[in-house]
Scaffold this active site. Structure first.
Site, PDB file in Angstrom:
ATOM      1  N   HIS A   1       0.821  -1.220   0.000  1.00 18.32           N
ATOM      2  CA  HIS A   1       0.000   0.000   0.000  1.00 18.32           C
ATOM      3  C   HIS A   1       0.851   1.264   0.000  1.00 18.32           C
ATOM      4  O   HIS A   1       0.346   2.345  -0.286  1.00 18.32           O
ATOM      5  CB  HIS A   1      -1.008   0.007   1.158  1.00 18.32           C
ATOM      6  CG  HIS A   1      -0.430   0.377   2.482  1.00 18.32           C
ATOM      7  ND1 HIS A   1       0.012  -0.539   3.403  1.00 18.32           N
ATOM      8  CD2 HIS A   1      -0.207   1.587   3.051  1.00 18.32           C
ATOM      9  CE1 HIS A   1       0.467   0.073   4.463  1.00 18.32           C
ATOM     10  NE2 HIS A   1       0.363   1.369   4.289  1.00 18.32           N
TER      11      HIS A   1
ATOM     12  N   ASP B   1       0.489  -7.570   2.269  1.00 19.56           N
ATOM     13  CA  ASP B   1       0.834  -6.190   1.953  1.00 19.56           C
ATOM     14  C   ASP B   1       2.341  -6.012   1.803  1.00 19.56           C
ATOM     15  O   ASP B   1       3.008  -5.425   2.636  1.00 19.56           O
ATOM     16  CB  ASP B   1       0.292  -5.325   3.104  1.00 19.56           C
ATOM     17  CG  ASP B   1       0.240  -3.856   2.764  1.00 19.56           C
ATOM     18  OD1 ASP B   1      -0.079  -3.068   3.681  1.00 19.56           O
ATOM     19  OD2 ASP B   1       0.526  -3.499   1.612  1.00 19.56           O
TER      20      ASP B   1
ATOM     21  N   SER C   1       4.890   2.285   8.188  1.00 24.67           N
ATOM     22  CA  SER C   1       4.412   1.175   7.358  1.00 24.67           C
ATOM     23  C   SER C   1       5.508   0.704   6.443  1.00 24.67           C
ATOM     24  O   SER C   1       6.158   1.510   5.790  1.00 24.67           O
ATOM     25  CB  SER C   1       3.254   1.641   6.473  1.00 24.67           C
ATOM     26  OG  SER C   1       2.092   1.742   7.193  1.00 24.67           O
TER      27      SER C   1
END
Lengths: 590, 461
Positions: free
Chosen positions: A58, A97, A170
């Site tokens: 993402h 992810d 992230s």
């Protein structure tokens, strides 16, 4: 002497304990990077000295459901020493992810040590490293709270830890006490909850990206399986294998001989366990990360005449279907959108058939409906299944787009849509409005043909008469409501000045995207009052000349519409703004 | 009976309104104008007075004693007498919330008992204990209401006001017809208070016929009460709650739909025909467009047709209704016979802790079921095997699941389930294998049963 030695040992052990985090930081700092692009950013880590970097999917995905494979245009990786490199995406996946990037450096880089995520236990120490751009590189520490969260709707289990994950972290690494990477950090949850994808899965994905450029899942289409809790196995009288819950009728799995109620006890020679959700997820990961085209062998138990007998079922692995959009995941399926009507549709896969509990798998699923749009007002809801439009059967993406485009280019007043919802059949009539009806638009372009085609199509679907040309002379041929300049146009100063002056005088809407706003330099001085934007790299020239450059993705000021044209989403917004201005345009002669 | 002074004030206010809207009615062109005006006023006054006298023995003051008193121990309402047997209709309230109902017609007090609480039609029927015949109100024809017509509201009041009926005079501001009907009134104060309870208050036309009833927030045409009263009269004190139904869902015909499908807008279009319903037996199909009912053509367009169809339909079990429809461009005639709406009998399966029922045709749509046979789960008892057995923390069985097999026994209905349970009890099975249909696919689960278990809080069946 003994006392001294004991004391010495004690001191060092205490000293060591105090320096764990510090030691780790010194060891791994060089391997953690910051990642930044136009839309977002995150962290990542170097897995190979040649410049391979792992981060979250993402972080690099455009998250554009109309083009789910699109990644951000200009991704910059910033090392610990502030050196910057442009990165190229080798591959990415949104579930799990994970993404793999490559940067080209002159010297070898410091890579992390990969740990064994299978050995991670609840309670062990862990460290999360984040390097969000604009903030300090941060190390947070905690413990593994749970090694197998399977209830988050992700494809694999994830680690839960209490080391804090902030949004910019992230994609960063999760280390064990030894400084080995055991996970790729994803979202932070509420305070005290962070999630990390076990590194084992990330490394498998790395191989996929390097080999295929994407995550290629294998499957035996289609059957639904599940884990076997103790009570369930006891009632059946079998070991806790993997339970075949439902074989989709007429599917490949049915043809190879799998049956409802089979208990899979072995897959390709390896015992299959459904003792826990974690085991089941592991089994499923195994099944879906094999090689397309290879043979798969299941050893199953089947009840025949009241007794469980062992059988072998084998088949050839096929590629799994793309994941549909669900929840906040955009999935891998393309959405075909019509902003003119306010809806988007997606193909129906087995996955979407079950997730959305659809009444049929033939037709197209409405994946988005704009509230108050033409389609919404006709009574159509998201997840309705479209079976017919204006009496034509809709079977796939192609027929859908051909039929709807056909209706719009013929400027039909009504679009009748037959849908299925739950156990009901509906007949909804959409009243179509053509906001650019009778408007004439000229596109002067030498830019990318695909993008030109998109502009032309979208304008035509709104009812505009579109002429495409590559020369500036074409302007003189007609009376235009809007002129769109696209590509790397280079007119002579005189041509340019004439064109712009004429456009401004006639209050024709002028659309400039990417580099073409540079042409404004030859225009009338009045243009300097308007807010404009353009490709960032070329903006200094305009700024120097006194233009009001804002840097936004799209600027719409009166009859002047400009855009950076940076990516497809921006181009779409640009076209919307351009269309709106053309629709509003008043001819000064009126 | 004397008109309550307060209403005179309202009367004069209304009069001023009246005069402001007259044109040149000839009142002001001669010496006799003021006199003519005065006469006119008096005649209106007389009409109101007469209306009140005519109807007040049909308007009832009700006091409901609450089981769980809040800020008050009781609430007050108005009701209307609907027949000569002492039946009174008022607004819907929950029987269980009320311990005691008292009624007054004028100064006469009566005890009353609740005969029927009808939530669907939003009314309650009460019977008052009296040996004399009661004077019912007369129901007016609501289809002839016109905006601006004059209306009289008659409120039965409390002991504090000596049970004097309170009259209000006003006019109809708007008549709203659609998927539900209401009217707006002008010139009336409808604020409910304990002594002058406007909830349930009837509103009459100048002929003394009831045309609307106040529900507090809104005022609805009296049709609902009139129809319910009629049905009630036909069935008497029969306490059954059989509901007549045809089994269709329908929608108004929009402008777009009418143009594309070439349909008249004075019609309604069927969107759903329930299985095994009078509609399906009569041959109706989704997509059929109804243009006339029992020879009465639909004359209202679009959303108003929905209101008209409600007025035309006379739901009564056994009654035949003739329909004219358009199907695929052709006219057709069909008949349907109202039948009893299938009642769903839920039973509780103690061994599992589930509430289940046979699949009804309404369940099929409500739960979006993909099977027609099996037993539908509609409830899960807390603490039961169904509630506590889990698939790694997630519930094994949920509302909307349909049980199709239990431990090898095929389950088509509750009878089959009972049979299977018998056998399971005999064998003292403590855990069973269940096949369910969940959404559009089947799934298998195991469930511990409570067979043979005697716990303190489990009653013996």
């Amino acid at each position: 002497m003994r006392v001294l030695i004991t004391l010495f040992v004690l001191c060092t052990s205490v000293a060591f304990a105090q320096n764990d985090g510090e030691k780790l930081f010194r060891k791994v700092d060089k391997s953690v990077v910051a990642i930044q692009h136009e839309r977002a950013g995150g962290s990542g880590f170097i897995v190979d000295e040649s410049g391979l970097i792992v981060t979250n999917g993402h972080v690099v995905s455009m998250m554009d459901v109309e083009n789910p494979r699109d990644t951000a245009r200009r991704i910059t990786v910033i090392l610990h020493n502030d050196k910057k490199y442009q990165a190229r995406v080798i591959g990415f996946s949104l579930d799990p992810d994970v993404a793999l990037l490559k940067i080209e450096t002159t010297e070898p880089l410091d890579a992390v040590e990969i740990g064994n995520s299978d050995k991670v236990v609840t309670g062990q120490t862990c460290y999360a490293f984040g390097a969000p751009l604009g903030q300090k590189r941060t190390l947070t520490g905690g413990i593994i709270s749970n090694t197998a969260r399977t209830s988050l709707g992700t494809f694999t289990k994830v680690f839960q830890m209490d080391a804090i994950i902030n949004p910019g972290n992230s994609g960063g690494p999760l280390f064990n006490a030894k400084g080995e990477v055991i996970g790729v950090n994803t979202y932070g949850g509420k305070a005290g909850m962070g999630f990390s994808i076990p590194i084992k899965y990330a490394m498998t994905l790395k191989e996929h990206f390097q080999k295929f450029g994407r995550f290629v899942r294998t499957d035996v289409p289609f059957f639904v399986s599940k884990a076997m809790p103790e009570e369930f196995a006891k009632v059946l009288g079998t070991p806790q294998g993997v339970y075949v819950d439902y074989i989709i009728p007429n599917s490949y799995s049915e043809s190879i001989g799998l049956k409802n109620g089979d208990v899979i006890i072995e897959m390709d020679g390896k015992p299959s366990s459904g003792k826990s959700e974690e085991d089941y997820y592991e089994w499923n990961w195994d099944l879906q990360t094999k090689v397309v085209g290879e043979k798969i062998v299941f050893k199953i138990l089947r009840k025949e005449n009241g007794k469980w007998v062992e059988k072998t079922v084998s088949g050839i692995l096929k590629e799994d279907e793309p994941a549909p959009q669900y929840g906040r995941q955009i999935g891998e399926l393309k959405e075909i959108s019509y902003p003119e009507l306010g809806w988007g549709v997606q193909s129906i896969t087995m996955g979407s058939y079950f997730i959305y509990n659809l009444p049929t798998d033939k037709g197209m699923r409405v994946s988005s409906v704009k509230s108050n749009g033409a389609v919404a007002r006709a009574g159509i809801n998201a997840n309705d299944v479209i079976v017919k439009i204006n009496d034509q059967e809709i079977t796939d993406e192609e027929t859908f787009q051909n039929v709807v485009d056909g209706i719009l280019t013929e400027q039909k007043k009504f679009m009748s849509i037959s849908t299925l919802r739950g156990n009901d059949k509906y007949f909804n009539v959409v009243k179509v409005s053509y906001y650019l009806k009778n408007r004439k638009v000229l596109i002067i372009s030498n830019g990318a043909p695909e993008e030109l085609a998109i502009f032309k199509r979208r304008l035509q679907l709104q009812g505009a008469k579109v002429t495409v040309s590559s020369t500036v002379e074409s302007y003189a041929d007609g009376d235009w409501d809007g002129v769109l300049l696209h590509g790397e146009l280079a007119f002579s100063k005189k041509e340019n000045a004439e064109l712009l002056a004429s456009l401004v005088e006639k209050k024709t809407v002028l659309g400039l995207i990417g580099k073409t706003p540079l042409l404004l330099v030859d225009g009338p001085e009045s243009l300097k009052d308007s807010k404009i934007t353009m490709d960032k790299d070329f903006s200094p020239k305009l700024i120097k000349l006194g233009f009001n450059y804002t840097g936004k993705d799209v600027e719409s000021d009166g009859t002047l519409v400009t855009s950076t044209g940076f990516d497809r989403k921006t181009s779409r917004s640009f076209l919307e703004a351009f269309s709106a201005s053309v629709a509003r345009r008043t001819d000064p002669r009126d | 009976m004397v008109v309550f002074p307060k209403s005179l004030m309202l009367l004069s206010m209304a009069m001023m309104l009246f005069f402001s809207t007259t044109t040149n009615a000839g009142f002001f062109d001669s010496d006799s104008e003021p006199k003519a005006g005065r006469e006119y006023l008096e005649s209106v006054q007389k009409t109101v007075d007469e209306t009140v006298k005519k109807v007040s023995s049909g308007v009832v003051f009700l006091q409901l004693a609450l089981k769980k008193p809040g800020r008050t121990n009781s609430i007050t309402l108005n009701g209307v007498v609907i027949d000569d047997k002492g039946h009174v209709a008022t607004l819907y309230f929950k029987e269980g919330d009320v311990t005691d109902v008292k009624a007054w017609i004028g100064e006469e007090e009566y005890t009353a008992k609740i005969v029927k609480a009808d939530m669907r039609n939003m009314l309650t029927i009460i019977k008052i204990e009296t040996s004399e015949k009661t004077q019912p109100i007369v129901f007016g024809d609501t289809s002839t209401l016109v905006t601006g017509q004059f209306i009289v509201g008659v409120n039965a009041t409390s002991k504090n006001l000596a049970f004097e009926p309170a009259a209000s005079f006003g006019s109809l501001k708007a008549i709203i017809e659609g998927s539900s009907d209401s009217v707006l009134v002008s010139g009336m104060n409808l604020t409910h208070n304990v002594d002058i309870p406007t909830l349930g208050m009837p509103i009459f036309n100048l002929d003394g016929e009831a045309i609307a009833i106040s529900q507090g927030r809104s005022i609805v045409p009296i049709d609902g009460v009139a129809k319910a009263a009629k049905m009630f009269a036909n069935r008497g004190d029969d306490d059954s709650d059989e509901e007549p139904w045809i089994g269709i869902n329908y929608e108004a015909v929009s402008e777009e739909l009418s143009q594309v499908l070439k349909l008249p807008r004075e019609s309604i279009r069927i969107t759903r025909v329930y299985r095994d319903s009078p509609a399906s037996k009569g041959g109706l199909l989704p997509g059929d467009v109804i243009t006339s009912i029992d020879g009465k053509k639909i004359t209202r367009r679009g959303v108003r047709a929905l209101s008209q169809i409600r007025k035309y339909l006379e739901p009564e079990i056994g009654r035949q209704t003739d329909l004219e429809i358009i199907r695929n461009g052709k006219d057709k005639s069909l008949s349907v016979i109202f039948d009893e709406k299938p009642k769903v009998t839920s039973i509780s399966i103690e061994e599992f802790g589930l509430t289940v029922n046979d699949i009804s045709s309404t369940d099929y749509y409500r739960y979006n079921l993909k099977v027609n046979e099996g037993v539908l789960v509609t409830g899960i008892e807390g603490g039961s095997p169904a509630a506590t057995s889990t698939y790694f923390g997630r519930p094994l069985i949920s509302r909307g699941d349909v049980i199709t097999e239990v431990h090898g026994f095929e389950i088509k209905n509750i009878k089959d389930l009972r049979g299977a349970l018998e056998k399971l009890r005999e064998k003292k099975e403590s855990a069973v294998f269940i096949r369910l249909q969940r959404g559009n696919r089947p799934t298998s689960v195991s469930l511990d049963t409570a067979i043979g278990q005697k716990t303190k809080d489990r009653k013996e069946k």
